[in-house]
Scaffold this active site. Sequence first.
Site, PDB file in Angstrom:
ATOM      1  N   LYS A   1     -10.534  11.933 -12.081  1.00 38.66           N
ATOM      2  CA  LYS A   1     -10.719  10.914 -13.062  1.00 38.66           C
ATOM      3  C   LYS A   1     -10.037   9.544 -12.703  1.00 38.66           C
ATOM      4  O   LYS A   1      -9.094   9.340 -13.472  1.00 38.66           O
ATOM      5  CB  LYS A   1     -10.653  11.733 -14.230  1.00 38.66           C
ATOM      6  CG  LYS A   1     -11.579  10.763 -15.478  1.00 38.66           C
ATOM      7  CD  LYS A   1     -11.574  11.619 -16.620  1.00 38.66           C
ATOM      8  CE  LYS A   1     -12.209  10.980 -17.936  1.00 38.66           C
ATOM      9  NZ  LYS A   1     -13.455  10.102 -17.809  1.00 38.66           N
TER      10      LYS A   1
ATOM     11  N   HIS B   1       0.818  -1.171   0.110  1.00 44.41           N
ATOM     12  CA  HIS B   1      -0.107  -0.003   0.014  1.00 44.41           C
ATOM     13  C   HIS B   1       0.883   1.061  -0.118  1.00 44.41           C
ATOM     14  O   HIS B   1       0.648   2.242  -0.478  1.00 44.41           O
ATOM     15  CB  HIS B   1      -1.023  -0.075   1.314  1.00 44.41           C
ATOM     16  CG  HIS B   1      -1.868  -0.814   0.989  1.00 44.41           C
ATOM     17  ND1 HIS B   1      -1.924  -2.262   0.852  1.00 44.41           N
ATOM     18  CD2 HIS B   1      -3.347  -0.702   1.250  1.00 44.41           C
ATOM     19  CE1 HIS B   1      -3.157  -2.652   0.821  1.00 44.41           C
ATOM     20  NE2 HIS B   1      -4.068  -1.768   1.059  1.00 44.41           N
TER      21      HIS B   1
HETATM   22  N1  PMP Z   1     -19.258  12.099 -15.335  1.00 48.31           N
HETATM   23  C1  PMP Z   1     -18.656  10.806 -15.117  1.00 48.31           C
HETATM   24  C2  PMP Z   1     -18.460   9.992 -14.001  1.00 48.31           C
HETATM   25  C3  PMP Z   1     -17.875  10.498 -16.496  1.00 48.31           C
HETATM   26  O1  PMP Z   1     -17.273   9.046 -16.201  1.00 48.31           O
HETATM   27  C4  PMP Z   1     -18.147  11.421 -17.485  1.00 48.31           C
HETATM   28  C5  PMP Z   1     -17.367  10.580 -18.632  1.00 48.31           C
HETATM   29  N2  PMP Z   1     -15.962  10.472 -18.539  1.00 48.31           N
HETATM   30  C6  PMP Z   1     -18.336  12.622 -17.381  1.00 48.31           C
HETATM   31  C7  PMP Z   1     -19.118  12.677 -16.392  1.00 48.31           C
HETATM   32  C8  PMP Z   1     -18.463  13.539 -18.744  1.00 48.31           C
HETATM   33  O2  PMP Z   1     -17.190  13.959 -18.951  1.00 48.31           O
HETATM   34  P1  PMP Z   1     -16.797  14.241 -20.314  1.00 48.31           P
HETATM   35  O3  PMP Z   1     -17.770  15.502 -21.041  1.00 48.31           O
HETATM   36  O4  PMP Z   1     -15.618  14.950 -19.863  1.00 48.31           O
HETATM   37  O5  PMP Z   1     -16.815  12.790 -21.108  1.00 48.31           O
END
Ligand code: PMP
Length: 283
Positions: free
Chosen positions: A146, A103
């Site tokens: 992300k 970890h």
């Molecule tokens: N929310 C989540 C949880 C996502 O996975 C995505 C897509 N990646 C989005 C929103 C939309 O993001 P984007 O417009 O940058 O694709």
Amino acid sequence: MSDIVYLNGEYLAKHDAKVSVLDRGFLFADSVYEVIPVYHSIPFRLTEHLTRLEYCLRSIGLAHAFAAFEWQALIQSVIDKNKGGHLSVYIQVTRGRDKERSHVLDKQTPPTLLIMPMPLSTDVAALKAIRVTLLEDFRWQHCDIKTTALLANILLRNQAESLGFDEAILQRDQYITEASSSNVFAVINGELITPPKNQLILAGITRDLIIELAENASITVHQQPLSLAQLLSADEVWVSSSSREISPISHIDGKIVANGQIGPVATKVHQLFQSFKQSLVNS
Ligand code: PMP
């Protein structure tokens, strides 16, 4: 599209590119990612995608590894090696391959970097209504990062699919956060409402572009909490993402939204979106 990926300094056929079982991305989902649509060989909203990637790398303490990194040239090289056209570029950065599973981070471990082409569905350029279900958002408190730790998103999305829905809109304490892989917009009295950017949602690149295009067209946009009650009585509801662009919603848990039709504001913003895309290709 051919299938050449960039992995840690090498260009390889997708099926030959391998990552170690000791990679922290594999063991812990200790990694972040980005998905960039490419139209006519041009990455769409590249600066915005790279800014979000840098934010995510900084959030997990990896920004230093890519200071002065030539992202743009590298991404373009993957596009060119795959013969350009319309595709999607997937970028994943993991904290790298450790000597043993642990970890605790080893700050000396170099990160793993993958840049991979994926097919891009271009039929989203035509507006098509979808059906969604409402589910409880049981994800963690850092949905602004992300990360590839997408287990909760995957379980929610597949729960929706198994019930015959196209997407799951998520709620926490009677307020909408986002959907399993997209952001949420509601239209109430001709004005747009979308939940504010905070740690409970991913700051969608498509979300930001929709806001920009709508405001330029004198449509009022409120980035403010959206209650479940507001969503259920809205005139129009849509979700947005790079791969879906704008998807109007005709039914929420079987209940009809906007008479089951594609609403006028969705139609207008969709047109603005398509013209914006076209203008980049022409310029
Ligand atoms: N929310 C989540 C949880 C996502 O996975 C995505 C897509 N990646 C989005 C929103 C939309 O993001 P984007 O417009 O940058 O694709």
